[in-house]
Design an enzyme around this catalytic site. Structure first.
Site, PDB file in Angstrom:
ATOM      1  CG  ASP A 203       6.997 -85.578  30.542  1.00  0.00           C
ATOM      2  OD1 ASP A 203       6.079 -86.170  29.762  1.00  0.00           O
ATOM      3  OD2 ASP A 203       6.995 -84.343  29.973  1.00  0.00           O
ATOM      4  CD  GLU A 257       6.596 -89.659  27.230  1.00  0.00           C
ATOM      5  OE1 GLU A 257       5.704 -89.445  26.567  1.00  0.00           O
ATOM      6  OE2 GLU A 257       7.216 -88.509  27.745  1.00  0.00           O
TER       7      GLU A 257
HETATM    8  C1  NOJ Z   1       4.753 -86.321  27.559  1.00  0.00           C
HETATM    9  C2  NOJ Z   1       3.274 -86.422  28.384  1.00  0.00           C
HETATM   10  O1  NOJ Z   1       2.853 -87.751  28.338  1.00  0.00           O
HETATM   11  C3  NOJ Z   1       2.254 -85.553  27.462  1.00  0.00           C
HETATM   12  O2  NOJ Z   1       1.169 -85.568  27.856  1.00  0.00           O
HETATM   13  C4  NOJ Z   1       2.956 -84.062  27.526  1.00  0.00           C
HETATM   14  O3  NOJ Z   1       2.341 -83.353  26.611  1.00  0.00           O
HETATM   15  C5  NOJ Z   1       4.374 -84.018  26.943  1.00  0.00           C
HETATM   16  N1  NOJ Z   1       5.341 -85.084  27.469  1.00  0.00           N
HETATM   17  C6  NOJ Z   1       4.848 -82.896  27.212  1.00  0.00           C
HETATM   18  O4  NOJ Z   1       5.403 -82.714  28.549  1.00  0.00           O
END
Ligand code: NOJ
Length: 535
Positions: A203, A257
């Protein structure tokens, strides 16, 4: 020499666990529900599953606020359930990736509670970003950073210090300069790898390190040079993690991500000693338009080739507007900063294009992600009553952005009435978000017997992809076509043709049509359709 690995060509299905299947009837998806549906995922024909966070969490941000990284939230089950799930998934030939949330934890994490109980300047506060405020009495935040969810990225605590949270106040950012933070996450990786997990989705992978001194962003910042993302030192963290992943006999993998404005920044995360792959958000954001799509595909292939990383193809996820809805809008692009909720959309056009987009993504070289419900052609639910909205974006944006709940609505499994088999009957609670009545026609049960359904298109395409496409060389050759038509060859025997023009287009020479997103008549492919050809 090119490295091998299942992840280079995998079709990975994203499970937003709260909304996949509810086994215990409390209206929230869980491991029991997921385990019962594993045969569905095997039959769909994907290679791996990525689960959004399953750790103990107060759910201030749907699990992206973790209070215990080594246990499962009771809403979803137990650690024993998780271990049984991983073993069962493996038994069905499905690999398992889980979400790791290293940028921040929950404000209920023992470290943060300890930090709040400790005085300013104490060691317990150094695992986070505590700072005195500015202005008279320190009443203003320490800098001008804004939370991604809206509002200032700082919250003041009772003794007057402020702490940094790039997301909700319940998600304090961890200080990755602190050796204990690094050691803790390396241990967490091993904890789950030792339980059979095949990899992690990281993440906010671009956000862990901050520019020392936490300087102001200023009035007109350069998006490619922000002090809270893409700091050079972040790469050392991933090198250390890669060494851990590679130390296993069956090496484990990472998918990042990485939302960054330039591919030059993005691709550095995929160097051979860092993350294995990352989501292709440039493709997700791209317009349904031939020149833009071709350019994005070419850029993706060119940049990934530089670091020998597999390209990935992503149409939707739990943070975006479902692509059925996007592709039915006049402006088909996606912008994370402006979801354009409520823009007029033609869902039947969007669904028609989504069928073509499925065949395009499944034909391209590399890995592909399918977000739960893509295979059913679900649209964004844009009329969730405001009092039911749970995404923190809604509150943080002062009710200007209804956020991401519309792509997180629980799946319809059977064609009766809501909850459409999402929860067992009788259930003790309604689904945590309301499902549209029209989803009866989109349920798994409704689509299974219909050979023309989206579900059957995905099943057939995934099976063909596995049997005939993943073994092809990892590149493509564009073919000359009519204006507005994209066509490429992979190897000598396969071609994919996508008609983005407004008129039917004659297919190039072929021996047979393997699969098409819309009927091919007299050798012509209709507009907004895609065909796979044997040459
Ligand atoms: C990216 C995640 O995909 C999202 O859903 C989340 O709110 C944020 N990061 C914070 O962790």
């Amino acid at each position: 020499m090119r490295a091998n690995g299942w992840w280079r060509t995998a079709a990975i299905y994203q499970i937003y666990i709260r909304s996949f299947a509810d086994g215990d009837g409390d209206g929230v998806g869980d491991l029991a529900g997921l385990r019962a549906r594993l045969p569905y995922l095997r039959d769909l024909g994907v290679d791996a599953l990525w689960l959004t966070p399953w750790n103990v969490s107060p759910m201030a941000d749907g699990g992206y606020d973790v209070a215990d990284y080594r246990d499962i939230d009771p809403l979803f089950g137990t650690l024993a359930d998780a271990e049984a799930f991983v073993a069962e998934a493996h038994g069905y030939g499905l690999r398992v990736l889980v979400d790791l949330v290293p940028n921040h934890c929950s404000d209920r994490h023992p470290w943060f509670r300890e930090a709040l109980a400790a005085p300013p300047g104490s060691p317990a506060r150094q695992r986070f970003w505590f700072r005195p405020g500015r202005g008279p009495g320190g009443s203003l935040p320490p800098n001008d950073w804004r939370s991604y969810f809206g509002g200032p990225a700082w919250t003041r605590v009772a003794d007057g210090e402020w702490y940094l949270h790039m997301f909700a106040p319940q998600q304090p950012d961890l200080n990755w300069e602190h050796p204990e933070v690094r050691a803790e996450f390396e241990d967490v990786l091993r904890f789950w790898f030792d339980r059979g997990v095949d990899g992690f989705r990281i993440d906010v992978a671009h956000g862990l390190m901050k520019t020392p001194g936490l300087p102001d962003v200023g009035a007109s910042p350069d998006p490619a040079d922000l002090p809270y993302q893409d700091h050079d030192d972040v790469h050392e963290i991933y090198r250390a993690w890669r060494r851990i992943a590679d130390s296993y006999a069956d090496p484990r993998v990472f998918v990042g991500e990485v939302w960054l404005p330039t591919t030059a920044q993005f691709i550095r995360y995929l160097r051979p000693d860092e993350l294995h792959s990352a989501f292709n958000f440039e493709f997700l954001c791209c317009a349904w338009e031939p020149n833009a799509l071709r350019k994005t595909i070419d850029d993706t292939l060119d940049t990934h080739r530089l670091v020998d990383a597999p390209p990935t193809w992503v149409l939707s996820n739990h943070d975006t507007i479902r692509h059925v809805t996007r592709y039915g809008r006049e402006d088909t692009t996606f912008d994370l900063g402006n979801r354009r909720h409520g823009s007029p959309t033609d869902l039947s056009l969007g669904r028609h294009r989504a069928r073509a987009a499925a065949l395009l993504t499944l034909a391209l070289p590399g890995g592909v992600y399918v977000y739960q419900g893509d295979e059913l052609g679900l649209e964004e639910v844009e009329d969730i009553p405001l009092e039911r909205i749970q995404d923190p974006t809604w509150e943080r944006s002062e009710h200007t952005d209804r956020g991401r709940d519309g792509c997180r609505v629980p799946l319809p499994w059977t064609s009766s009435a809501a909850p459409f088999g999402f929860s067992p009957s009788p259930a003790s609670a309604e689904p945590w978000l309301p499902q549209p009545a029209s989803w009866s026609a989109l349920s798994v049960a409704a689509q299974e017997p219909d050979p023309a359904s989206m579900l059957q298109l995905y099943r057939t395409a995934l099976a063909l992809r596995r049997s005939a496409l993943v073994s092809l060389p990892p590149d493509l050759t564009w073919l000359t076509t009519d204006d507005g038509v994209l066509a490429f060859r992979r190897g000598d025997g396969f071609a994919c043709v996508l008609n983005l023009s407004t008129a039917p287009s004659r297919l190039p020479d072929h021996t047979s049509v393997l699969l098409a997103s819309a009927p091919v008549t007299g050798g012509f492919l209709p507009p907004d359709a895609c065909a796979w050809l044997a040459l």
